[in-house]
Motif scaffolding. Sequence first.
Motif, mmCIF file in Angstrom:
data_model
loop_
_atom_site.group_PDB
_atom_site.id
_atom_site.type_symbol
_atom_site.label_atom_id
_atom_site.label_comp_id
_atom_site.label_asym_id
_atom_site.label_seq_id
_atom_site.Cartn_x
_atom_site.Cartn_y
_atom_site.Cartn_z
ATOM 1 N N THR A 65 0.835 -1.207 0.000
ATOM 2 C CA THR A 65 0.000 0.000 0.000
ATOM 3 C C THR A 65 0.869 1.257 0.000
ATOM 4 O O THR A 65 0.533 2.258 0.621
ATOM 5 N N ARG A 66 1.978 1.199 -0.731
ATOM 6 C CA ARG A 66 2.902 2.325 -0.694
ATOM 7 C C ARG A 66 3.689 2.386 -1.991
ATOM 8 O O ARG A 66 4.111 1.369 -2.534
ATOM 9 N N PHE A 67 3.878 3.612 -2.508
ATOM 10 C CA PHE A 67 4.747 3.805 -3.659
ATOM 11 C C PHE A 67 5.404 5.168 -3.570
ATOM 12 O O PHE A 67 4.927 6.075 -2.881
ATOM 13 N N GLY A 68 6.532 5.302 -4.259
ATOM 14 C CA GLY A 68 7.284 6.545 -4.244
ATOM 15 C C GLY A 68 7.102 7.326 -5.529
ATOM 16 O O GLY A 68 6.632 6.805 -6.539
ATOM 17 N N MET A 69 7.534 8.608 -5.490
ATOM 18 C CA MET A 69 7.512 9.484 -6.651
ATOM 19 C C MET A 69 8.708 10.432 -6.553
ATOM 20 O O MET A 69 9.254 10.649 -5.458
ATOM 21 N N LEU A 70 9.117 10.996 -7.686
ATOM 22 C CA LEU A 70 10.142 12.035 -7.723
ATOM 23 C C LEU A 70 9.471 13.366 -8.010
ATOM 24 O O LEU A 70 8.510 13.428 -8.787
ATOM 25 N N CYS A 71 10.003 14.434 -7.427
ATOM 26 C CA CYS A 71 9.327 15.732 -7.501
ATOM 27 C C CYS A 71 10.226 16.803 -8.104
ATOM 28 O O CYS A 71 11.459 16.721 -8.039
ATOM 29 N N GLY A 72 9.563 17.802 -8.682
ATOM 30 C CA GLY A 72 10.260 18.852 -9.411
ATOM 31 C C GLY A 72 11.039 19.822 -8.562
ATOM 32 O O GLY A 72 11.732 20.689 -9.100
ATOM 33 N N ASP A 73 10.966 19.709 -7.245
ATOM 34 C CA ASP A 73 11.755 20.578 -6.368
ATOM 35 C C ASP A 73 12.960 19.850 -5.781
ATOM 36 O O ASP A 73 13.569 20.323 -4.821
ATOM 37 N N GLY A 74 13.299 18.680 -6.352
ATOM 38 C CA GLY A 74 14.460 17.942 -5.883
ATOM 39 C C GLY A 74 14.186 17.022 -4.718
ATOM 40 O O GLY A 74 15.115 16.481 -4.106
#
Length: 409
Positions: A187-196
């Motif tokens: 029930t968990r996943f990661g993401m990358l974000c535009g602010d580093g």
Amino acid sequence: MSNRAKLFGALSLGACLLWFRAAAEVPPETVGQVAELPPMAGAHWLWVPDRLFRHSILFDGDSGRMLGAIDSGVQITPKPPLWSHARKEIYNVDTIYSRGHRGERKDFVVIYDSRTLNVKGEVEVPPRAADTGTGIALVGLLDGDRFLVVLNQSPGTSVSVIDLENRRHVGEAQTAGCAGVFPAGPTRFGMLCGDGTALTVHLTENGELDRLARSKPFFDVIDDPVTEKGVRDGSTWWFASFEGLLYEVDFSGNAPAPKEPWPLFTENEIESGWRIGGAQHLAYHRKTKRLYSIVHEGGPGSHKDPGTEIWVYDVPSRNKIDTFSAPNLIAPFLGPQAGFDATGMLGSFLSFVLPNMGVHSLTVTQDERPLLFVRHSDLGAVGVLDALSGEHLRDIDEAGLSGALLVVP
């Protein structure tokens, strides 16, 4: 010589070979046969999506034999087929329009029987599934095979959650400024974000949004951004930056926990112009802890260029331990079209005299005798290497026309 010039030269040679090809009797094809796949996917099976034919072909990497295929919609590149061994199902995210390439848009998670490849169901999802040239990190099957997540972009980003057990769309998690889906648990996943930063999306047991947790900034999005072509071991993901730094991010806790990066290149290698490159440029073998990286000699902005070498790293020691040569895939691509055996004398001669265009993508199987699969995005052939020694074992020909993605079920 530029990569485009090399490709033009190879295709021109192929046209000449076709022109001078002698007439030959073609054995009649046996039609009307219906086959089923084994109950479990083979350890060396491989999906090869094709963005021109809009389908994904399943191959046996040991024999090179085609096992089957599933269709895709009108997206730029077919998204990776996701195989649930527990449910004996395959999931593919498709986009359709009511008037072919225009009109009302609808997106679906199409459910296939993993033995017959027949469609057995579908779930309609919000009509804004993201689309890219590689199809990487756009969909993910969470651990336990109950929930599937789909990245949306229109233009803001969100993630649709699908309950596969009950075949329903649960809801949409708003993830503004973050992209890519990287499974890290049931029930968990990661993401990358535009602010580093990185983001962990936590779901409830029913698949609804529980909470979002963000890391501190750990990479520079302007001077040295990371690519979304990450590789996974459990809840840990590795991402490479354009300048060759490898970042480790642990998504097992409440918020992502990035570690200090380490360089894939020495100072001398950087001065010589070695860089990461390609479309799907990293692969990871979990048992041996080996990381495979496509590299080339180029300048800033060449991160999409193919590479003629594959560097192998031992992740725990952070050392490069081997260098593999990428096979020349021009002859395996031209052979079936021009009627010659790419493994024969003519094929060997062409592989020797024609420039090696390198490879854009690679992936590795996860068994004790792993295979490394590589492809060039504009050549319809796949090279098969021994992932431990780098020996070029064989090629899979007639693997399509264009595409960068490789998927091990």
